[in-house]
Write a protein that holds these residues in place. Structure first.
Motif, PDB file in Angstrom:
ATOM      1  N   PRO A  81      -0.442  -8.022  10.627  1.00 54.49           N
ATOM      2  CA  PRO A  81       0.302  -6.852  10.891  1.00 54.49           C
ATOM      3  C   PRO A  81       0.533  -5.778   9.721  1.00 54.49           C
ATOM      4  CG  PRO A  81       1.620  -9.140  10.382  1.00 54.49           C
ATOM      5  CD  PRO A  81      -0.037  -9.258  10.457  1.00 54.49           C
ATOM      6  N   ILE A  82       1.115  -4.708  10.230  1.00 51.93           N
ATOM      7  CA  ILE A  82       1.109  -3.577   9.271  1.00 51.93           C
ATOM      8  C   ILE A  82       2.722  -3.012   9.460  1.00 51.93           C
ATOM      9  CG2 ILE A  82       0.383  -1.276   8.281  1.00 51.93           C
ATOM     10  CD1 ILE A  82      -2.263  -1.910   9.696  1.00 51.93           C
ATOM     11  N   ILE A  83       3.585  -3.153   8.404  1.00 46.98           N
ATOM     12  CA  ILE A  83       5.010  -2.858   8.394  1.00 46.98           C
ATOM     13  C   ILE A  83       5.209  -1.594   7.671  1.00 46.98           C
ATOM     14  CG2 ILE A  83       7.278  -3.587   8.374  1.00 46.98           C
ATOM     15  CD1 ILE A  83       5.595  -5.203  10.334  1.00 46.98           C
ATOM     16  N   ALA A  84       5.877  -0.366   8.094  1.00 49.97           N
ATOM     17  CA  ALA A  84       6.164   0.600   7.252  1.00 49.97           C
ATOM     18  C   ALA A  84       7.636   0.394   6.833  1.00 49.97           C
ATOM     19  CB  ALA A  84       6.243   1.631   8.112  1.00 49.97           C
TER      20      ALA A  84
ATOM     21  N   VAL B  72       0.663  -1.379   0.150  1.00 54.52           N
ATOM     22  CA  VAL B  72      -0.085  -0.046  -0.050  1.00 54.52           C
ATOM     23  C   VAL B  72       0.955   1.057   0.022  1.00 54.52           C
ATOM     24  CG1 VAL B  72      -1.880   1.322   1.287  1.00 54.52           C
ATOM     25  CG2 VAL B  72      -1.776  -1.372   1.239  1.00 54.52           C
ATOM     26  N   ASP B  73       0.621   2.289  -0.871  1.00 53.51           N
ATOM     27  CA  ASP B  73       1.218   3.387  -0.855  1.00 53.51           C
ATOM     28  C   ASP B  73       0.950   4.114   0.243  1.00 53.51           C
ATOM     29  OD1 ASP B  73       2.208   6.106  -1.329  1.00 53.51           O
ATOM     30  OD2 ASP B  73       2.004   5.715  -3.634  1.00 53.51           O
ATOM     31  N   VAL B  74       1.747   4.876   1.090  1.00 51.54           N
ATOM     32  CA  VAL B  74       1.441   5.349   2.479  1.00 51.54           C
ATOM     33  C   VAL B  74       0.913   6.732   2.011  1.00 51.54           C
ATOM     34  CG1 VAL B  74       3.593   6.546   2.733  1.00 51.54           C
ATOM     35  CG2 VAL B  74       2.166   6.032   4.701  1.00 51.54           C
ATOM     36  N   MET B  75       0.914   7.327   0.971  1.00 56.71           N
ATOM     37  CA  MET B  75       0.463   8.779   0.464  1.00 56.71           C
ATOM     38  C   MET B  75      -0.752   8.269  -0.247  1.00 56.71           C
ATOM     39  SD  MET B  75       3.234  10.329   1.242  1.00 56.71           S
ATOM     40  CE  MET B  75       2.986  12.076   0.529  1.00 56.71           C
ATOM     41  N   LYS B  76      -1.323   7.232  -0.482  1.00 60.27           N
ATOM     42  CA  LYS B  76      -2.566   7.280  -1.305  1.00 60.27           C
ATOM     43  C   LYS B  76      -3.454   6.242  -0.306  1.00 60.27           C
ATOM     44  CE  LYS B  76      -0.630   7.644  -5.714  1.00 60.27           C
ATOM     45  NZ  LYS B  76      -0.035   7.246  -7.049  1.00 60.27           N
ATOM     46  N   GLY B  77      -2.982   5.294   0.776  1.00 53.56           N
ATOM     47  CA  GLY B  77      -4.068   4.568   1.059  1.00 53.56           C
ATOM     48  C   GLY B  77      -4.506   3.223   0.211  1.00 53.56           C
TER      49      GLY B  77
ATOM     50  N   LEU C  50       3.430  -0.803   4.332  1.00 45.91           N
ATOM     51  CA  LEU C  50       3.056   0.150   3.955  1.00 45.91           C
ATOM     52  C   LEU C  50       4.235   1.137   3.306  1.00 45.91           C
ATOM     53  CD1 LEU C  50       0.536   2.076   4.538  1.00 45.91           C
ATOM     54  CD2 LEU C  50       1.559   2.653   6.661  1.00 45.91           C
ATOM     55  N   ASN C  51       4.121   1.013   1.915  1.00 45.94           N
ATOM     56  CA  ASN C  51       5.446   1.519   1.330  1.00 45.94           C
ATOM     57  C   ASN C  51       5.468   2.929   1.032  1.00 45.94           C
ATOM     58  OD1 ASN C  51       7.616   0.869   0.039  1.00 45.94           O
ATOM     59  ND2 ASN C  51       6.621   0.472  -1.926  1.00 45.94           N
ATOM     60  N   LYS C  52       6.633   3.468   0.807  1.00 45.06           N
ATOM     61  CA  LYS C  52       7.180   4.901   0.332  1.00 45.06           C
ATOM     62  C   LYS C  52       7.038   5.811   1.649  1.00 45.06           C
ATOM     63  CE  LYS C  52       5.605   4.322  -4.384  1.00 45.06           C
ATOM     64  NZ  LYS C  52       4.883   4.904  -5.551  1.00 45.06           N
ATOM     65  N   VAL C  53       7.513   5.374   2.722  1.00 46.05           N
ATOM     66  CA  VAL C  53       7.316   6.047   3.943  1.00 46.05           C
ATOM     67  C   VAL C  53       8.414   7.197   3.990  1.00 46.05           C
ATOM     68  CG1 VAL C  53       6.365   4.390   5.576  1.00 46.05           C
ATOM     69  CG2 VAL C  53       8.636   4.319   5.163  1.00 46.05           C
ATOM     70  N   ASP C  54       9.445   7.110   2.992  1.00 51.67           N
ATOM     71  CA  ASP C  54      10.595   7.966   3.007  1.00 51.67           C
ATOM     72  C   ASP C  54       9.829   9.166   2.263  1.00 51.67           C
ATOM     73  OD1 ASP C  54      10.272   6.262   0.719  1.00 51.67           O
ATOM     74  OD2 ASP C  54      11.923   7.699  -0.354  1.00 51.67           O
TER      75      ASP C  54
END
Length: 318
Positions: free
Chosen positions: A185-188, A122-127, A150-154
């Motif tokens: 589980p949800i991992i950033a 999941v793109d963290v910016m778009k959900g 939860l991808n692209k947290v950078d």
């Protein structure tokens, strides 16, 4: 091989441009002939259009250690599998990078059919987006376990990252409440902070060192996948069903069929049938991610080499 290999198929599914291919690169140390959007069509369109396969190997956790060797069972009698518990086992995670575009739903379903556990990217910016929801439905039908990456947290400033990740994690958890994955589980993570462009996936060897060093949360994601995996039922019994996803020729060797064994087992010198073509071919040799093997069973990803077979006759099948 001296150590025995337990293969687990991990599906990477999610909405287009969520970063699945970059995540596959960051997680993997070995690539197959079809991975990281190598095909010219993928590069031209700038998206994943076919299944990609890559892998990583690690020590096998105790809860996944087989009590007996499923390869030996049924081959050498009842005593054949007795020593498996004291043997060295290696866990191999095979990552199945599935397309995210809605027009490629058949390919996505094909990838989901062979997985043991699903990683929803999941793109963290778009959900949660349209194909994210579709992938959840597919996953609910095909597997029991889910981990959310939860991808692209950078892309979020560090001073705001923790709050933003917590907020998005709560939204996703709410979405999962009425599904079989409600406690997933949800991992950033940030699969490739130095370059968010997935088109730069033209490496010829192992994952580049800068991806490993700069990626965020990859070790935590691998550990979480390990914890969530249950020992899969693997059996060498039954008629062979090999789901073939790619077919190509190698000059001087023959034609290679790559795929995942859905049922039964296969060994060098076996005769295998391609039902759609009503033809039978002898297995000349086999490999599992560039390592020669003599035999493989249900759940394994293999490359099977046969001779005198035109690869153009079989694009995908069993």
């Amino acid at each position: 091989m001296s150590s025995k290999v337990l293969n687990i198929n991990v599906g990477l599914l999610g909405h287009i441009d969520s970063g699945k291919t970059s995540l596959a690169k960051a997680l993997s140390t070995t690539q197959s002939t079809s991975c990281y959007d190598k095909s010219p069509q993928s590069r031209e369109r700038g998206i994943t259009i076919d299944l990609g396969f890559s892998s990583v190997r690690m020590s096998c956790p105790k809860h996944l250690m087989p009590e007996t060797d499923p390869l030996a069972a049924g081959v050498g009698g009842t005593d054949a599998g007795q020593s498996a518990a004291t043997s060295d086992w290696t866990l191999q995670m095979t990552f199945v990078d599935c397309p995210g575009h809605s027009s490629l739903i058949k390919t996505i379903v094909g990838g989901a059919q062979i997985i043991d556990i699903m990683v929803l990217v999941v793109d963290v910016m778009k959900g949660v987006q349209t194909q994210t929801a579709e992938c959840l439905v597919i996953g609910a039908i095909t597997c029991d376990k889910l981990v959310v990456a939860l991808n692209k947290v950078d892309l979020i400033p560090e001073n705001k990252r923790e709050i933003a990740v917590e907020k998005m994690s709560k939204r996703i958890a709410k979405t999962l409440e009425n599904t079989r994955f409600k406690s997933a589980p949800i991992i950033a993570v940030a699969a490739h902070p130095t370059d968010q462009n997935e088109d730069n996936a033209d490496t010829a060897g192992s994952v580049e060192s800068d991806v490993i060093s700069d990626a965020i949360g990859i070790e935590a994601l691998l550990n979480t996948i390990c914890q969530q995996i249950s020992y899969p039922k693997r059996s060498p019994n039954g008629e062979l069903i090999l789901s073939v996803d790619h077919c190509f020729s190698i000059r001087g060797s023959g034609t290679v069929l790559t795929g995942t064994i859905i049922q039964g087992s296969i060994a060098v010198n076996d005769n295998i049938e391609i039902p759609s073509l009503k033809t039978i071919k002898k297995v000349k040799s086999m490999q599992m991610f560039h390592q020669k093997i003599d035999r493989a069973i249900q759940g394994d990803r293999v490359g099977v080499c046969v001779t005198q077979f035109d690869p153009k006759l079989l694009e995908r099948g069993v």
